[in-house]
Design an enzyme around this catalytic site. Structure first.
Site, PDB file in Angstrom:
ATOM      1  N   LYS A  18       0.833  -1.208   0.000  1.00  0.00           N
ATOM      2  CA  LYS A  18       0.000   0.000   0.000  1.00  0.00           C
ATOM      3  C   LYS A  18       0.870   1.263   0.000  1.00  0.00           C
ATOM      4  CE  LYS A  18      -2.082  -1.278   3.836  1.00  0.00           C
ATOM      5  NZ  LYS A  18      -1.485  -2.600   4.053  1.00  0.00           N
ATOM      6  N   ARG A  93      -9.712   1.215   8.533  1.00  0.00           N
ATOM      7  CA  ARG A  93      -9.283  -0.151   8.845  1.00  0.00           C
ATOM      8  C   ARG A  93     -10.349  -0.912   9.587  1.00  0.00           C
ATOM      9  NH1 ARG A  93      -3.449   0.703   8.725  1.00  0.00           N
ATOM     10  NH2 ARG A  93      -2.743  -1.388   9.118  1.00  0.00           N
ATOM     11  N   ARG A 132      11.438  -6.237   5.037  1.00  0.00           N
ATOM     12  CA  ARG A 132      11.324  -4.771   4.908  1.00  0.00           C
ATOM     13  C   ARG A 132      12.310  -4.055   5.823  1.00  0.00           C
ATOM     14  NH1 ARG A 132       5.597  -2.088   5.495  1.00  0.00           N
ATOM     15  NH2 ARG A 132       5.631  -3.224   7.470  1.00  0.00           N
ATOM     16  N   ARG A 165      11.131  -2.154  11.194  1.00  0.00           N
ATOM     17  CA  ARG A 165      10.018  -1.513  11.901  1.00  0.00           C
ATOM     18  C   ARG A 165       9.680  -2.314  13.159  1.00  0.00           C
ATOM     19  NH1 ARG A 165       4.960   0.106   8.099  1.00  0.00           N
ATOM     20  NH2 ARG A 165       3.833  -1.138   9.621  1.00  0.00           N
ATOM     21  N   ARG A 176      -1.071  -8.669  13.364  1.00  0.00           N
ATOM     22  CA  ARG A 176      -1.593  -7.743  12.349  1.00  0.00           C
ATOM     23  C   ARG A 176      -2.450  -8.481  11.321  1.00  0.00           C
ATOM     24  NH1 ARG A 176       3.889  -5.521  10.712  1.00  0.00           N
ATOM     25  NH2 ARG A 176       2.851  -4.481   8.994  1.00  0.00           N
TER      26      ARG A 176
HETATM   27  P1  AP5 Z   1       4.793  -1.714   1.923  1.00  0.00           P
HETATM   28  O1  AP5 Z   1       4.509  -0.824   0.748  1.00  0.00           O
HETATM   29  O2  AP5 Z   1       5.545  -1.134   3.067  1.00  0.00           O
HETATM   30  O3  AP5 Z   1       3.457  -2.457   2.385  1.00  0.00           O
HETATM   31  P2  AP5 Z   1       2.171  -1.916   3.148  1.00  0.00           P
HETATM   32  O4  AP5 Z   1       0.980  -2.561   2.510  1.00  0.00           O
HETATM   33  O5  AP5 Z   1       2.186  -0.404   3.199  1.00  0.00           O
HETATM   34  O6  AP5 Z   1       2.400  -2.610   4.528  1.00  0.00           O
HETATM   35  P3  AP5 Z   1       2.330  -2.063   6.011  1.00  0.00           P
HETATM   36  O7  AP5 Z   1       2.959  -3.111   6.855  1.00  0.00           O
HETATM   37  O8  AP5 Z   1       2.896  -0.670   6.106  1.00  0.00           O
HETATM   38  O9  AP5 Z   1       0.821  -2.012   6.218  1.00  0.00           O
HETATM   39  P4  AP5 Z   1       0.145  -2.063   7.549  1.00  0.00           P
HETATM   40  O10 AP5 Z   1      -1.259  -1.803   7.118  1.00  0.00           O
HETATM   41  O11 AP5 Z   1       0.373  -3.283   8.337  1.00  0.00           O
HETATM   42  O12 AP5 Z   1       0.877  -0.904   8.402  1.00  0.00           O
HETATM   43  P5  AP5 Z   1       0.604   0.645   8.620  1.00  0.00           P
HETATM   44  O13 AP5 Z   1       1.886   1.363   8.574  1.00  0.00           O
HETATM   45  O14 AP5 Z   1      -0.520   1.156   7.790  1.00  0.00           O
HETATM   46  O15 AP5 Z   1       5.571  -3.003   1.365  1.00  0.00           O
HETATM   47  C1  AP5 Z   1       6.037  -4.011   2.247  1.00  0.00           C
HETATM   48  C2  AP5 Z   1       7.412  -4.495   1.785  1.00  0.00           C
HETATM   49  O16 AP5 Z   1       7.273  -5.140   0.523  1.00  0.00           O
HETATM   50  C3  AP5 Z   1       8.442  -3.370   1.568  1.00  0.00           C
HETATM   51  O17 AP5 Z   1       9.697  -3.828   1.946  1.00  0.00           O
HETATM   52  C4  AP5 Z   1       8.397  -3.115   0.034  1.00  0.00           C
HETATM   53  O18 AP5 Z   1       9.650  -2.657  -0.436  1.00  0.00           O
HETATM   54  C5  AP5 Z   1       8.074  -4.513  -0.480  1.00  0.00           C
HETATM   55  N1  AP5 Z   1       7.257  -4.500  -1.689  1.00  0.00           N
HETATM   56  C6  AP5 Z   1       6.178  -3.721  -1.972  1.00  0.00           C
HETATM   57  N2  AP5 Z   1       5.661  -4.011  -3.162  1.00  0.00           N
HETATM   58  C7  AP5 Z   1       6.436  -5.011  -3.673  1.00  0.00           C
HETATM   59  C8  AP5 Z   1       6.407  -5.763  -4.892  1.00  0.00           C
HETATM   60  N3  AP5 Z   1       5.496  -5.534  -5.872  1.00  0.00           N
HETATM   61  N4  AP5 Z   1       7.326  -6.727  -5.067  1.00  0.00           N
HETATM   62  C9  AP5 Z   1       8.290  -6.960  -4.117  1.00  0.00           C
HETATM   63  N5  AP5 Z   1       8.370  -6.290  -2.952  1.00  0.00           N
HETATM   64  C10 AP5 Z   1       7.450  -5.320  -2.729  1.00  0.00           C
HETATM   65  O19 AP5 Z   1       0.069   0.639  10.146  1.00  0.00           O
HETATM   66  C11 AP5 Z   1       0.906   0.288  11.219  1.00  0.00           C
HETATM   67  C12 AP5 Z   1       0.131   0.326  12.534  1.00  0.00           C
HETATM   68  O20 AP5 Z   1      -0.399   1.667  12.787  1.00  0.00           O
HETATM   69  C13 AP5 Z   1      -1.119  -0.575  12.609  1.00  0.00           C
HETATM   70  O21 AP5 Z   1      -0.794  -1.905  12.956  1.00  0.00           O
HETATM   71  C14 AP5 Z   1      -1.930   0.155  13.714  1.00  0.00           C
HETATM   72  O22 AP5 Z   1      -1.423  -0.122  14.997  1.00  0.00           O
HETATM   73  C15 AP5 Z   1      -1.682   1.617  13.421  1.00  0.00           C
HETATM   74  N6  AP5 Z   1      -2.688   2.173  12.499  1.00  0.00           N
HETATM   75  C16 AP5 Z   1      -2.463   2.647  11.226  1.00  0.00           C
HETATM   76  N7  AP5 Z   1      -3.609   3.069  10.679  1.00  0.00           N
HETATM   77  C17 AP5 Z   1      -4.586   2.865  11.608  1.00  0.00           C
HETATM   78  C18 AP5 Z   1      -5.994   3.073  11.628  1.00  0.00           C
HETATM   79  N8  AP5 Z   1      -6.647   3.571  10.565  1.00  0.00           N
HETATM   80  N9  AP5 Z   1      -6.687   2.732  12.744  1.00  0.00           N
HETATM   81  C19 AP5 Z   1      -6.059   2.229  13.822  1.00  0.00           C
HETATM   82  N10 AP5 Z   1      -4.730   1.987  13.872  1.00  0.00           N
HETATM   83  C20 AP5 Z   1      -3.998   2.307  12.773  1.00  0.00           C
END
Ligand code: AP5
Length: 220
Positions: A18, A93, A132, A165, A176
């Protein structure tokens, strides 16, 4: 250039890409990338009251309470710099968050024009998350699978230290996925019923996925 929607959200499981895709697509469309995960981590790094409250939830892989996050987004989407469009990543979410967002447009209308669901099999997600690395300085996102073998510790963009991270450890990753299945996945049906959902294959090369997402963002 074709016409594209300007208020969209990208959703999918942890590690679906994402953040990676949102940065590319928002750049191509000239709109703001609004990412709740990064906003929360920034608050944690700065030790703000929001960051202090969020820390224990994030490190366990749990969702931060709704009142905190809904206020954060409502405030963010009312700033001048998103007037020409936004791409939401990480919000909503849960169904409660989706319902709250559905009333954030003018006169309590639905502001979202399109929802992109990035589909990636779980075994690929686990591999991506455990490889990552993020830059402690510029916050760039990388993966050990694609970094040059002798440069896995330093950011290729700014030379900052690459770190894992805090929620990319096996226990938090498992949690997660559970939280995703229980709370986040149901929003797919919510947006499908509103005629807004488009499914996109999130596997393959990053640029290839970006082209697919761009294609899914064309205005009707
Ligand atoms: P990446 O692009 O980082 O993936 P992502 O989908 O953004 O994954 P996240 O882990 O960031 O999502 P998440 O929803 O768990 O965490 P968030 O930060 O939103 O890609 C992942 C890896 O793959 C990278 O190394 C990248 O280089 C690689 N990659 C990407 N595409 C690729 C491809 N095509 N081929 C090969 N490699 C590839 O949230 C974190 C925490 O914040 C949550 O757990 C929660 O505690 C809190 N939080 C955030 N939003 C909310 C909300 N709305 N409500 C409540 N709590 C929240």
């Amino acid at each position: 250039m074709a016409d594209y929607v300007k208020r969209l959200l990208l959703f999918g499981p942890p590690g679906a890409g994402k953040g990676t895709q949102a940065a590319n697509v928002a750049g191509r469309l000239g709109i703001k990338h609004v990412d709740t995960g990064s906003m929360i981590r920034e608050n944690m790094d700065q030790g703000t009251p929001l960051g202090l409250e969020a820390r224990s939830y994030v490190e366990r892989g749990e969702l931060v309470p709704n009142d905190v996050i809904i206020r954060l987004i409502d405030d963010r989407l009312n700033r001048d710099d998103v007037a020409s469009g936004w791409l939401l990543d990480g919000f909503p979410r849960s169904l409660d968050q989706a319902r709250a967002l559905s009333e954030m447009g003018p006169d309590n209308s639905e502001p979202v024009e399109r929802v992109i669901f990035l589909e990636v099999p779980e075994e690929v997600l686990v591999k991506r998350l455990s490889g990552r690395r993020i830059c402690s300085k510029c916050k760039g996102v990388f993966n050990i699978a694609t970094l040059p073998p002798d440069e896995k510790d330093l950011c290729p963009l700014c030379g900052g230290e690459l770190i894992t991270r805090p929620d990319d450890n096996p226990e938090a990753i498992r949690n997660r996925f559970r939280v995703y299945r229980e709370s986040t996945e149901p929003i797919g049906e919510y947006y499908e019923n509103r005629g807004l959902l488009v499914r996109v294959d999130g596997t393959g090369e990053i640029e290839e996925v970006t082209d697919r997402v761009m294609n899914a963002c064309k205005a009707d």
